[in-house]
Write a protein that holds these residues in place. Sequence first.
Motif, PDB file in Angstrom:
ATOM      1  N   PHE A  30     -29.013   2.928 -12.673  1.00  0.00           N
ATOM      2  CA  PHE A  30     -28.754   4.441 -13.553  1.00  0.00           C
ATOM      3  C   PHE A  30     -28.456   5.596 -12.460  1.00  0.00           C
ATOM      4  O   PHE A  30     -28.466   6.546 -12.115  1.00  0.00           O
ATOM      5  CB  PHE A  30     -30.083   5.073 -13.991  1.00  0.00           C
ATOM      6  CG  PHE A  30     -29.639   5.721 -15.310  1.00  0.00           C
ATOM      7  CD1 PHE A  30     -29.214   7.027 -15.527  1.00  0.00           C
ATOM      8  CD2 PHE A  30     -29.784   5.810 -16.532  1.00  0.00           C
ATOM      9  CE1 PHE A  30     -28.863   8.382 -16.041  1.00  0.00           C
ATOM     10  CE2 PHE A  30     -28.973   6.184 -17.578  1.00  0.00           C
ATOM     11  CZ  PHE A  30     -29.354   7.214 -17.708  1.00  0.00           C
ATOM     12  N   ASN A  31     -26.381   4.579 -12.176  1.00  0.00           N
ATOM     13  CA  ASN A  31     -26.404   5.595 -10.879  1.00  0.00           C
ATOM     14  C   ASN A  31     -25.469   6.821 -10.885  1.00  0.00           C
ATOM     15  O   ASN A  31     -24.848   7.281 -11.852  1.00  0.00           O
ATOM     16  CB  ASN A  31     -25.492   4.628 -10.351  1.00  0.00           C
ATOM     17  CG  ASN A  31     -24.384   5.544  -9.636  1.00  0.00           C
ATOM     18  OD1 ASN A  31     -25.052   5.787  -9.078  1.00  0.00           O
ATOM     19  ND2 ASN A  31     -22.911   5.309  -8.772  1.00  0.00           N
ATOM     20  N   LEU A  32     -26.318   8.369 -10.287  1.00  0.00           N
ATOM     21  CA  LEU A  32     -25.789   9.971 -10.551  1.00  0.00           C
ATOM     22  C   LEU A  32     -25.044   9.605  -8.850  1.00  0.00           C
ATOM     23  O   LEU A  32     -24.524  10.854  -9.338  1.00  0.00           O
ATOM     24  CB  LEU A  32     -26.828  10.269 -11.160  1.00  0.00           C
ATOM     25  CG  LEU A  32     -27.247  10.698 -12.484  1.00  0.00           C
ATOM     26  CD1 LEU A  32     -28.557  10.876 -12.326  1.00  0.00           C
ATOM     27  CD2 LEU A  32     -26.624  10.375 -13.493  1.00  0.00           C
ATOM     28  N   ALA A  33     -25.843   9.160  -8.685  1.00  0.00           N
ATOM     29  CA  ALA A  33     -24.874   9.480  -6.592  1.00  0.00           C
ATOM     30  C   ALA A  33     -23.620   9.659  -6.809  1.00  0.00           C
ATOM     31  O   ALA A  33     -23.145  10.212  -6.480  1.00  0.00           O
ATOM     32  CB  ALA A  33     -25.682   8.112  -6.200  1.00  0.00           C
ATOM     33  N   HIS A  34     -22.540   9.074  -7.661  1.00  0.00           N
ATOM     34  CA  HIS A  34     -21.251   8.970  -7.774  1.00  0.00           C
ATOM     35  C   HIS A  34     -20.479  10.014  -8.189  1.00  0.00           C
ATOM     36  O   HIS A  34     -19.714  10.428  -7.610  1.00  0.00           O
ATOM     37  CB  HIS A  34     -20.869   7.055  -8.082  1.00  0.00           C
ATOM     38  CG  HIS A  34     -20.519   8.160  -9.662  1.00  0.00           C
ATOM     39  ND1 HIS A  34     -19.477   8.405 -10.764  1.00  0.00           N
ATOM     40  CD2 HIS A  34     -21.628   7.763 -10.623  1.00  0.00           C
ATOM     41  CE1 HIS A  34     -20.018   8.226 -11.469  1.00  0.00           C
ATOM     42  NE2 HIS A  34     -21.215   7.940 -11.815  1.00  0.00           N
ATOM     43  N   ILE A  35     -21.396  10.945  -8.498  1.00  0.00           N
ATOM     44  CA  ILE A  35     -20.888  11.942  -9.825  1.00  0.00           C
ATOM     45  C   ILE A  35     -20.552  13.100  -8.507  1.00  0.00           C
ATOM     46  O   ILE A  35     -19.983  14.055  -8.059  1.00  0.00           O
ATOM     47  CB  ILE A  35     -21.915  12.850 -10.549  1.00  0.00           C
ATOM     48  CG1 ILE A  35     -22.223  11.998 -11.573  1.00  0.00           C
ATOM     49  CG2 ILE A  35     -21.414  14.129 -10.341  1.00  0.00           C
ATOM     50  CD1 ILE A  35     -22.967  12.386 -12.402  1.00  0.00           C
ATOM     51  N   ALA A  36     -21.380  12.984  -7.519  1.00  0.00           N
ATOM     52  CA  ALA A  36     -21.246  13.889  -5.733  1.00  0.00           C
ATOM     53  C   ALA A  36     -20.296  13.460  -5.106  1.00  0.00           C
ATOM     54  O   ALA A  36     -20.240  14.818  -4.584  1.00  0.00           O
ATOM     55  CB  ALA A  36     -22.548  13.588  -4.936  1.00  0.00           C
ATOM     56  N   GLU A  78     -21.087   2.636   0.244  1.00  0.00           N
ATOM     57  CA  GLU A  78     -20.178   2.064  -0.750  1.00  0.00           C
ATOM     58  C   GLU A  78     -21.262   1.405  -2.075  1.00  0.00           C
ATOM     59  O   GLU A  78     -21.339   1.920  -3.632  1.00  0.00           O
ATOM     60  CB  GLU A  78     -19.366   0.411  -0.289  1.00  0.00           C
ATOM     61  CG  GLU A  78     -18.404   0.678  -1.573  1.00  0.00           C
ATOM     62  CD  GLU A  78     -17.141  -0.525  -1.345  1.00  0.00           C
ATOM     63  OE1 GLU A  78     -16.383  -0.377  -1.472  1.00  0.00           O
ATOM     64  OE2 GLU A  78     -17.373  -1.604  -0.055  1.00  0.00           O
ATOM     65  N   LEU A  79     -22.492   0.959  -1.130  1.00  0.00           N
ATOM     66  CA  LEU A  79     -23.415   0.527  -2.795  1.00  0.00           C
ATOM     67  C   LEU A  79     -24.174   1.733  -3.038  1.00  0.00           C
ATOM     68  O   LEU A  79     -24.218   1.599  -4.567  1.00  0.00           O
ATOM     69  CB  LEU A  79     -24.991  -0.608  -2.336  1.00  0.00           C
ATOM     70  CG  LEU A  79     -24.506  -1.599  -1.207  1.00  0.00           C
ATOM     71  CD1 LEU A  79     -25.552  -2.501  -0.494  1.00  0.00           C
ATOM     72  CD2 LEU A  79     -24.128  -2.208  -1.756  1.00  0.00           C
ATOM     73  N   PHE A  80     -24.074   2.583  -2.908  1.00  0.00           N
ATOM     74  CA  PHE A  80     -24.993   3.919  -3.535  1.00  0.00           C
ATOM     75  C   PHE A  80     -23.839   4.697  -4.326  1.00  0.00           C
ATOM     76  O   PHE A  80     -24.381   4.908  -5.669  1.00  0.00           O
ATOM     77  CB  PHE A  80     -25.248   4.732  -2.616  1.00  0.00           C
ATOM     78  CG  PHE A  80     -26.761   5.029  -2.132  1.00  0.00           C
ATOM     79  CD1 PHE A  80     -27.509   5.240  -2.708  1.00  0.00           C
ATOM     80  CD2 PHE A  80     -27.281   4.202  -1.004  1.00  0.00           C
ATOM     81  CE1 PHE A  80     -29.218   5.582  -3.101  1.00  0.00           C
ATOM     82  CE2 PHE A  80     -28.777   4.225  -0.686  1.00  0.00           C
ATOM     83  CZ  PHE A  80     -29.580   4.684  -1.346  1.00  0.00           C
ATOM     84  N   TYR A  81     -22.481   4.465  -4.492  1.00  0.00           N
ATOM     85  CA  TYR A  81     -21.711   4.570  -5.296  1.00  0.00           C
ATOM     86  C   TYR A  81     -21.144   4.516  -6.195  1.00  0.00           C
ATOM     87  O   TYR A  81     -21.064   4.598  -6.933  1.00  0.00           O
ATOM     88  CB  TYR A  81     -20.192   5.318  -3.967  1.00  0.00           C
ATOM     89  CG  TYR A  81     -19.168   4.950  -4.925  1.00  0.00           C
ATOM     90  CD1 TYR A  81     -19.133   7.111  -5.147  1.00  0.00           C
ATOM     91  CD2 TYR A  81     -17.921   4.651  -5.478  1.00  0.00           C
ATOM     92  CE1 TYR A  81     -17.824   7.307  -6.274  1.00  0.00           C
ATOM     93  CE2 TYR A  81     -16.915   5.310  -6.436  1.00  0.00           C
ATOM     94  CZ  TYR A  81     -17.150   6.819  -6.659  1.00  0.00           C
ATOM     95  OH  TYR A  81     -15.781   6.741  -7.361  1.00  0.00           O
ATOM     96  N   ASN A  82     -21.154   2.767  -5.720  1.00  0.00           N
ATOM     97  CA  ASN A  82     -21.202   1.356  -6.930  1.00  0.00           C
ATOM     98  C   ASN A  82     -22.517   1.569  -8.160  1.00  0.00           C
ATOM     99  O   ASN A  82     -22.434   1.021  -8.386  1.00  0.00           O
ATOM    100  CB  ASN A  82     -20.479   0.518  -6.528  1.00  0.00           C
ATOM    101  CG  ASN A  82     -19.067   0.339  -5.836  1.00  0.00           C
ATOM    102  OD1 ASN A  82     -18.484   1.254  -6.176  1.00  0.00           O
ATOM    103  ND2 ASN A  82     -19.018  -0.345  -4.825  1.00  0.00           N
ATOM    104  N   GLY A  83     -24.187   2.106  -7.439  1.00  0.00           N
ATOM    105  CA  GLY A  83     -24.508   1.906  -7.828  1.00  0.00           C
ATOM    106  C   GLY A  83     -25.655   0.550  -7.869  1.00  0.00           C
ATOM    107  O   GLY A  83     -25.947  -0.016  -8.365  1.00  0.00           O
TER     108      GLY A  83
END
Length: 487
Positions: A64-70, A33-38
């Motif tokens: 600069f969150n891009l992980a949620h795109i996956a 969840e932390l990676f998804y929310n940046g």
Amino acid sequence: MSTPVEPDLIGLTFLHADYEELVDARPDYDRAELFYNGMIEEKYASPKVAQLLNRFGLNDFPSFNLAHIAVDALTDYLHLNSVTVENNALDNVLDDLRDANDLDEEIPELLKNASKLGDAYLFVWPDTDTDGNTIGVRMEQQDPRVARVFYSPENPTVMDRALQSWETGHKETLRIRANIYYADHIERWSHKGKVPKDPKRAKWEPFSEDGAPAYIPNPFGQVPYFHYRTARPYGIPLHINAYGPQLAINKLVTSHLATVDYQSFPQRYALVNPGADLSGPQAGDFTPEHPLDGMSPEAPMPSQLDSSPAALWNLEGYSQVGQFEAADPDAFLKPFDRYIKAMAQATQIPFQAFDSTGDAISGESRRVANEPLYNRVEALQRSFGSALRRAFGFALSVLDEPEADITINWKPARNINDLQGWQTLILKRQMGVPDDVLLAEAGYNSADIDQWLAAQPEPIPTVPDVQNQVSQVGDALEGVATNDDSA
């Protein structure tokens, strides 16, 4: 079915081990969840670097969150069109279930959580009045950090039990509550304070303080939990392979921001000539030995350095001046682009989902590039659709409704909306491909296709028929134009 045994005789067999497994799984869900929310915390190899960024206020800078795109690139295609049954008399029942449980809002959130965390659960149980009469069905989403299901070691496809656990109170009043759901009964437990790792020191007690019994029969012969997962036996976050590239991107962005001020306002230096005479007017105008000249040391002094063009600056005592060059932005931006590509490759998400600024590609090229994405979406539709079908079937049985063949209708992941794509479909039709197959390939759902084909009074025109119609219209327009000219 064998007679259920009281919870104080068998419940502790699984309770402690299941609870420990639930607790041990929580950090991985939190991390997803932390990676998804940046909001993942950055780590640095050097403590001095961490202190420097802290001084600049960049230690808490949002990533600069891009992980949620996956995750979003896949869930954007998970659109549930409808849940239908062959028995039309049950349509109103399904509508009531959807409205009573806000499923139009809850199901998309359930599917996103399952994709983001790897697992999510739907709890289905009767909703009763004060007399215990069933007046509806509760269909509630539950977080995998609160609930966990366990499968039979003999047959991994059979759900053996489910555990739901949560905390109440704080410090001295802290209580750990736990409910275990079996196919034939439910056990309710409580533990005062934190649960120790050693099962011999744990003091679980049957819970009945709210007036309900610690032991509740389950008359439905099924564990009332439905598991939405991206893998078996337990899911994997869809963006787990983006963790590494995201950490690298965070470090690059934060380090680059720390140098931006130096690019805008460079640090300058001046080298003093050790042999220079510093006794001039620039050095000691207001020393105690300086003669009075009518100027106050506290008053603003006019600058001796003129900033106008072509002016000459006379700097006494300095042999050389200059400025320190800031870090080259390419040292950050080029690796940044490479790590975005690495994220796309690692997550098997098309690169254009991460970077839409490139050259436009044709519809056919985009479909070819998206083919792995479409396959993954369809795999998720099958997995999630199976859980949805079983959940609605169980809800109907709770309401004592007759068994029904439930169909889950998804919006197709593939769709064709460009001229080249439709021309290809028409050529396939000339080769004998059935119309329902072509319409499905174009991206229409099966319910609409069946309705359209059933209402079609005449065969769909072939390519030559269409061309003939276009030619006839063209000849007619040409004749009108000729008559106008003769007139």
